[in-house]
Design a protein around this motif. Structure first.
Motif, PDB file in Angstrom:
ATOM      1  N   PRO A 213       0.858  -1.286  -0.011  1.00 35.77           N
ATOM      2  CA  PRO A 213       0.107   0.109   0.017  1.00 35.77           C
ATOM      3  C   PRO A 213       0.933   1.287   0.075  1.00 35.77           C
ATOM      4  O   PRO A 213       2.190   1.211   0.019  1.00 35.77           O
ATOM      5  CB  PRO A 213      -0.875  -0.187   1.236  1.00 35.77           C
ATOM      6  N   THR A 234      -5.036   1.650   0.269  1.00 33.34           N
ATOM      7  CA  THR A 234      -5.073   0.155   0.620  1.00 33.34           C
ATOM      8  C   THR A 234      -5.293  -0.449  -0.548  1.00 33.34           C
ATOM      9  O   THR A 234      -6.036   0.141  -1.420  1.00 33.34           O
ATOM     10  CB  THR A 234      -5.869  -0.214   1.752  1.00 33.34           C
ATOM     11  N   GLU A 239      -5.641  -5.335   4.365  1.00 32.61           N
ATOM     12  CA  GLU A 239      -5.134  -4.027   4.416  1.00 32.61           C
ATOM     13  C   GLU A 239      -6.621  -3.060   4.676  1.00 32.61           C
ATOM     14  O   GLU A 239      -6.606  -2.204   5.726  1.00 32.61           O
ATOM     15  CB  GLU A 239      -4.581  -3.374   3.479  1.00 32.61           C
ATOM     16  N   GLU A 243      -7.769  -0.678   7.812  1.00 35.08           N
ATOM     17  CA  GLU A 243      -8.122   0.656   7.271  1.00 35.08           C
ATOM     18  C   GLU A 243      -9.592   0.880   8.253  1.00 35.08           C
ATOM     19  O   GLU A 243      -9.802   2.053   8.591  1.00 35.08           O
ATOM     20  CB  GLU A 243      -8.301   0.630   6.114  1.00 35.08           C
TER      21      GLU A 243
END
Length: 352
Positions: A213, A234, A239, A243
């Motif tokens: 990312p 992301t 990810e 987030e």
């Protein structure tokens, strides 16, 4: 410069502490009280009739900007002698009998010279005064945020990644855009971290091609006032999962910002959410900090800061989760304390 009313308030607090004056050496503190930003050695003596001792090299600049009386600096003994022999407008001797307050950041070799002639005590009066922003200061920080945010949008970081830009080149272009859009410079060295480097909260851009990312932590200075923002882009399911957790901590912490709340309570709000999801040990810094002329100022949004929020403080809210050797996610904005927390700038927390 702070307005005259606030300067009078600072001097009154110096007197209430039992001291006659305060020695300022920190460039930003001198700028804060006088509007003059030293580029060379300078001392400010804050007292009933404040004075700044500045070098001959800086005198022209000081004359054009300072709203405090100036004297040419020759040496520290000259400053000490001048303070000790000064008379006020009526000819009455105006000694610093009860001593001088000093900044906590004052270099020891300077402190050592002044302590021979004055009683010295460290004080954070200026740092506390700087926590409460004037309308003019708020407007400058808001403008800095807007410039920084526009510059990131103009950069189009996702396109730069697709075009195999390096972290360093993307950082350089962002700095150029900040200047083109009206900022004077970056608030700090821009962080563009990609791939596994996103797990390092303070990574430095490298010549390597940008990976996934992408974490960007950047700021802009406008008329010497700073902004501070972080965004993470992301790509994978894991990810995105992290987030969402960080975004929840970010949103909830901002909603908890209001006058009367302790900074440690704001930190706890964000930290508890991240901990509840099992990532407490991966939130490895405080939830935020104050900013203004400096990128990091009092107060700190941390578990140990008992400072009570007041109207017109400006802080950052920046929760993050860092998975060592894998990736990290941070979301950050600059927040103005009004009746509630107001995010400065118009950049939404999630851009991708």
């Amino acid at each position: 410069m702070v307005n005259e009313k606030k300067l009078d308030s600072i001097i009154q607090k110096i007197h209430e502490s039992g001291y006659d004056g305060m020695l300022l050496y920190d460039i930003k503190n001198i700028q804060y009280v006088s509007n003059y930003k030293p580029t060379s050695i300078a001392f400010c003596i804050l007292k009933e009739n404040p004075v700044i001792f500045t070098s001959k090299m800086d005198m022209e600049n000081a004359k054009n900007t300072s709203e405090i009386t100036l004297k040419e600096y020759e040496s520290i003994p000259q400053v000490i002698k001048s303070i000790k022999s000064e008379h006020d407008k009526n000819g009455t001797k105006n000694d610093i009998n009860s001593g001088l307050l000093i900044e906590g950041s004052l270099a020891f070799n300077i402190y050592d010279k002044f302590k021979q002639d004055f009683k010295i005590k460290q004080s954070d009066i200026l740092e506390k005064e700087r926590m409460i922003k004037t309308k003019e200061e708020v407007d400058k920080i808001k403008t800095a945020c807007n410039i920084a945010h526009k510059s990131l949008l103009d950069l189009d970081i996702l396109k730069k990644q697709e075009e195999s830009f390096s972290e360093l080149m993307a950082s350089y272009e962002l700095g150029m855009l900040i200047r083109e859009n009206g900022g004077s410079e970056e608030s700090f060295n821009t962080i563009i971290a990609t791939g596994k480097k996103t797990s390092l909260p303070h990574s430095s851009p490298s010549k390597e091609k940008m990976k996934q990312p992408i974490l960007v932590d950047w700021g802009c200075k406008y008329m010497d006032y700073c902004s501070d923002t972080s965004r993470t882009y992301t790509y994978t399911e894991k990810e995105a999962e992290i987030e969402v957790i960080v975004l929840e901590a970010y949103n909830t912490a901002i909603k908890s910002v209001k006058p009367g709340k302790k900074l440690c309570e704001i930190d706890k709000v964000a930290r508890d959410i991240i901990t509840d999801y099992g990532y407490g040990d991966n939130f490895i810094h405080s939830t935020g900090h104050g900013l203004g002329l400096d990128i990091h100022e009092k107060p700190n949004v941390s578990k140990n800061d008992q400072t009570i929020l007041e109207k017109d403080m400006i802080i950052t809210i920046e929760p993050g989760i860092y998975l060592e050797g894998k990736f990290g996610i941070r979301i950050e904005d600059t927040v103005h304390v009004q009746n509630k927390g107001k995010v400065l700038g118009k950049l939404k927390p999630i851009l991708n």
